[in-house]
Design an enzyme around this catalytic site. Structure first.
Site, PDB file in Angstrom:
ATOM      1  N   GLU A  64       0.873  -1.157   0.000  1.00  0.00           N
ATOM      2  CA  GLU A  64       0.000   0.000   0.000  1.00  0.00           C
ATOM      3  C   GLU A  64       0.922   1.221   0.000  1.00  0.00           C
ATOM      4  OE1 GLU A  64      -2.866  -0.039   3.216  1.00  0.00           O
ATOM      5  OE2 GLU A  64      -3.572   1.926   2.571  1.00  0.00           O
ATOM      6  N   ARG A 309       4.666 -13.366   9.397  1.00  0.00           N
ATOM      7  CA  ARG A 309       5.411 -12.151   9.107  1.00  0.00           C
ATOM      8  C   ARG A 309       6.733 -12.153   9.863  1.00  0.00           C
ATOM      9  NH1 ARG A 309       3.664  -7.024   9.531  1.00  0.00           N
ATOM     10  NH2 ARG A 309       1.700  -7.632   8.619  1.00  0.00           N
ATOM     11  N   LYS A 319       4.221   0.667  10.753  1.00  0.00           N
ATOM     12  CA  LYS A 319       4.258   1.944  10.039  1.00  0.00           C
ATOM     13  C   LYS A 319       3.957   3.106  10.969  1.00  0.00           C
ATOM     14  CE  LYS A 319       3.167   0.437   5.394  1.00  0.00           C
ATOM     15  NZ  LYS A 319       2.065   0.068   4.521  1.00  0.00           N
TER      16      LYS A 319
HETATM   17  P1  ATP Z   1      -0.314  -1.720   6.823  1.00  0.00           P
HETATM   18  O1  ATP Z   1      -0.539  -1.779   8.277  1.00  0.00           O
HETATM   19  O2  ATP Z   1      -0.265  -0.325   6.297  1.00  0.00           O
HETATM   20  O3  ATP Z   1      -1.154  -2.653   5.992  1.00  0.00           O
HETATM   21  P2  ATP Z   1       1.838  -3.431   6.028  1.00  0.00           P
HETATM   22  O4  ATP Z   1       3.157  -3.518   6.684  1.00  0.00           O
HETATM   23  O5  ATP Z   1       0.968  -4.619   5.931  1.00  0.00           O
HETATM   24  O6  ATP Z   1       1.162  -2.219   6.732  1.00  0.00           O
HETATM   25  P3  ATP Z   1       1.619  -3.255   3.166  1.00  0.00           P
HETATM   26  O7  ATP Z   1       2.034  -2.168   2.255  1.00  0.00           O
HETATM   27  O8  ATP Z   1       0.199  -3.651   3.164  1.00  0.00           O
HETATM   28  O9  ATP Z   1       2.081  -2.828   4.605  1.00  0.00           O
HETATM   29  O10 ATP Z   1       2.539  -4.526   2.925  1.00  0.00           O
HETATM   30  C1  ATP Z   1       2.850  -5.038   1.650  1.00  0.00           C
HETATM   31  C2  ATP Z   1       3.170  -6.502   1.764  1.00  0.00           C
HETATM   32  O11 ATP Z   1       4.265  -6.711   2.635  1.00  0.00           O
HETATM   33  C3  ATP Z   1       1.997  -7.278   2.305  1.00  0.00           C
HETATM   34  O12 ATP Z   1       1.778  -8.385   1.464  1.00  0.00           O
HETATM   35  C4  ATP Z   1       2.432  -7.693   3.670  1.00  0.00           C
HETATM   36  O13 ATP Z   1       1.919  -8.938   3.987  1.00  0.00           O
HETATM   37  C5  ATP Z   1       3.962  -7.729   3.552  1.00  0.00           C
HETATM   38  N1  ATP Z   1       4.578  -7.453   4.854  1.00  0.00           N
HETATM   39  C6  ATP Z   1       4.416  -6.360   5.618  1.00  0.00           C
HETATM   40  N2  ATP Z   1       5.090  -6.471   6.777  1.00  0.00           N
HETATM   41  C7  ATP Z   1       5.712  -7.674   6.749  1.00  0.00           C
HETATM   42  C8  ATP Z   1       6.554  -8.390   7.660  1.00  0.00           C
HETATM   43  N3  ATP Z   1       6.901  -7.880   8.850  1.00  0.00           N
HETATM   44  N4  ATP Z   1       6.998  -9.617   7.295  1.00  0.00           N
HETATM   45  C9  ATP Z   1       6.651 -10.126   6.099  1.00  0.00           C
HETATM   46  N5  ATP Z   1       5.866  -9.518   5.207  1.00  0.00           N
HETATM   47  C10 ATP Z   1       5.388  -8.304   5.511  1.00  0.00           C
END
Ligand code: ATP
Ligand code: MG
Length: 605
Positions: A64, A309, A319
């Protein structure tokens, strides 16, 4: 540094994991072999008369654009792009920009740069495979009308509180909304009014009609469209209704012919809705009024696969917290080398290869766990050890005067650029009467087991001569301002008699006359404790206030020409990078990426 036997070296082949097992089984059974690809995302009409998809699998990384990428994202990027590369597939970069308020072009640009920096691309055969969920808003809207027309969705006008109250609990079924059984025509009329801006935010939503008694709360008629009178960074004011993430995401995957939609565990409970939604759209080829449905999706449908994750000690990866660190100026910006963002890691001197190794080494699993920060540091060290030429830097300088060396005289010594890579050659380092050495390499009264300079003791000036300490000069406060010694002219490294001198200490030095005085930032971990904010405390209180020290170091002259992002091992100190932002031609500034060994000592908490 030698490789520990239990660690995979930098270029080792990938190890198996449960996601690979699913993909391999799908490839064996030909599950996705019948898919066609029309050259761009779309419903079945775009693909049905096209040739078979040349990509054996399609994955995607769907950020996002509401912030900068962090180390957790790196795991997801390496995983998705890595799987595609391993199985003759493609990975799309898709911006999941369905949330108008928080998204910005600045983040889009930075995310693209970070994924490229990690070494991945999304182009293939003239197709860019860079997509935006907002490009599918028209389709998503049409799909919502299809669901309404087929009795699968309705406009609910309950208040948010009523909806919450009627949703039920884990142990109690929900109650039907009084609007649930309104006619398709009425819902359609309302939905179009929502689209046309005729209703206030929060006054109504479009909900999928599934089962208010489902044990999975996510199937109790989830909201799929809401009113938001906000300007979107790409579609402007075209829309005042926006799809919910859980509705948009499966559709994005299906339109792009994704085969394996890899996401983190918190979406596990959403998988039944993911499958429900795509099935309904794939099965609907004709609408009740006899028209063909333009929203039919190609089969086989994508499958969602969840993994745990990345949780990393000594950092925060939320974030919200990263934004707070920047906005409250606990750090110098998103790309502060202390930040766990990818732009920060890059300035810090971490490498894409190190991240890919890290991602391989930690693997993927179905269970949440913590990875210690030292695992990441080890991966960076391993790669930097391979690629970083050795240089000499004195970080805490004190003068060393070689009393019997001629004033104004000088000569060259030769230092290897990499001890394990003789083919990298040697470089000349100037030797002269006055040197800079590390303050800690001299003790007036040596402690037990100290082999470096103290009056009467001999050490080798690495790649140079053996010297014997004769004393030191002090200022009026008793501080040592210069160390004195004499050298043995027949002891020069690499010359015939050099080996006859046996000394226990070996210290580094730079010629004071030739040295380059340079700003060096010595970075350390951003937090003092493994789990910042644990036990509901304020994570800001766990900040390591010593995570950045700015010093003026004395560097060997060759470092003056270092280009931004060039990485070196400063012998005995660690790996350093010429800062990307602040280095100037002929005047680099260096950042410490990581120490030579895991020297982190746990601070009291
Ligand atoms: P938000 O809370 O804004 O959704 P987010 O960290 O999930 O934060 P995204 O931009 O939605 O941010 O994440 C993009 C991709 O990265 C998603 O598919 C998410 O699953 C993956 N991702 C985010 N954080 C992690 C993490 N700590 N470990 C592995 N994958 C991650
Ligand atoms: Mg997310």
């Amino acid at each position: 540094m030698t490789q520990a036997a239990n660690k995979k070296p930098v270029n080792a082949p990938a190890v198996g994991n449960f996601i690979r097992a699913v993909i391999e089984s799908d490839l064996r059974t030909g599950k996705y072999a019948t898919r066609r690809w029309g050259g761009r995302p779309g419903p079945v009409s775009v693909h049905e008369s096209a040739p078979a998809d040349p990509a054996r699998i399609r994955t995607r990384f769907p950020p996002e654009p509401n912030g900068y990428l962090h180390i957790g994202h790196a795991k997801s990027i390496c995983l998705n792009f890595g799987l595609a590369a391993a199985y003759g597939g493609l990975c799309h970069l898709r911006f999941d920009d369905t949330n108008p308020e928080k998204e910005e072009q600045e983040y889009v640009d930075s995310i693209i740069a970070s994924v490229k920096w990690l070494g991945f691309g999304w182009e293939s055969a003239g197709e860019s495979n860079l997509y935006f969920a907002s490009d599918y808003f028209d389709f998503m809207y049409q799909a919502a009308e299809t669901l309404i027309a087929t009795g699968r969705a309705y406009v609910d006008e309950q208040t948010a509180e009523q909806m919450r109250a009627n949703r039920g609990t884990l142990t109690e079924a929900g109650r039907d909304s009084p609007y649930r059984n309104r006619s398709a025509e009425e819902s359609l009329r309302r939905f179009r009014e929502m689209r046309d801006g005729r209703h206030a935010e929060g006054s109504m939503v479009l909900r999928a009609k599934i089962d208010m008694a489902s044990p999975n709360i996510n199937l109790r008629d989830p909201a799929i469209y809401r009113i938001r009178k906000a300007t979107h960074h790409r579609t402007g004011d075209k829309w005042c209704i926006y799809p919910m993430y859980t509705y948009a995401h499966p559709i994005e995957d299906a339109l792009e012919c994704i085969t394996h939609s890899v996401c983190t565990l918190e979406f596990e409970d959403q998988r039944p809705f993911y499958d429900w939604l795509l099935e309904r759209l794939a099965e609907t080829s004709v609408l009740p009024d006899g028209r063909a449905a333009a929203t039919r999706l190609q089969r086989p449908l994508p499958q969602q696969i969840e993994f745990a994750r990345l949780n990393l000690t000594y950092v925060v990866l939320s974030k919200r917290k990263l934004i707070q660190l920047v906005e409250e100026k606990h750090v110098d910006g998103w790309d502060d080398p202390r930040m766990p963002t990818l732009v920060g890691a890059r300035r810090r001197g971490y490498t894409p290869e190190g991240f890919r190794l890290f991602s391989e080494r930690i693997g993927v699993s179905k269970a949440d766990s913590w990875i210690d920060y030292s695992v990441l540091e080890d991966c960076m060290r391993e790669h930097l050890n391979e690629v970083a030429p050795r240089r000499i830097a004195v970080l805490d300088p004190v003068k060393l005067i070689v009393e019997n060396y001629p004033e104004g005289g000088g000569e060259e010594c030769f230092a290897p650029n990499h001890p394990q890579k003789p083919e990298w050659g040697k470089r000349a380092v100037p030797f002269s009467r006055e040197m800079w050495i590390e303050r800690e390499d001299f003790m007036e009264t040596p402690s037990k087991g100290y082999f470096r300079l103290y009056p009467g003791n001999r050490v080798r000036l690495r790649y140079g001569f053996v010297v014997e300490c004769t004393g030191c000069d002090k200022d009026s406060g008793g501080n040592v301002v210069a160390v004195r010694c004499k050298y043995f002219p027949d002891s020069k490294s690499g010359t015939a008699g050099a080996d006859s001198y046996k000394v226990k200490g070996n210290i580094h030095w730079v010629s004071a006359r030739h040295a380059c005085a340079t700003e060096v930032r010595v970075y350390d971990r951003l937090f003092r404790v493994p789990h910042p904010g644990a036990g509901d405390t304020d994570y800001l209180r766990d900040l390591n206030l010593d995570a950045k020290k700015v010093i003026t170091a004395q560097l060997e002259p060759a470092l003056r020409e270092a280009r931004p992002e060039e990485r070196f091992q400063f012998e005995r100190h660690g790996y350093f990078v010429a800062d990307l932002a602040d280095s100037r031609p002929g005047a680099p500034v260096f950042n410490r990426a990581v120490t030579l060994r895991d020297s982190w000592v746990k601070h009291g908490s």
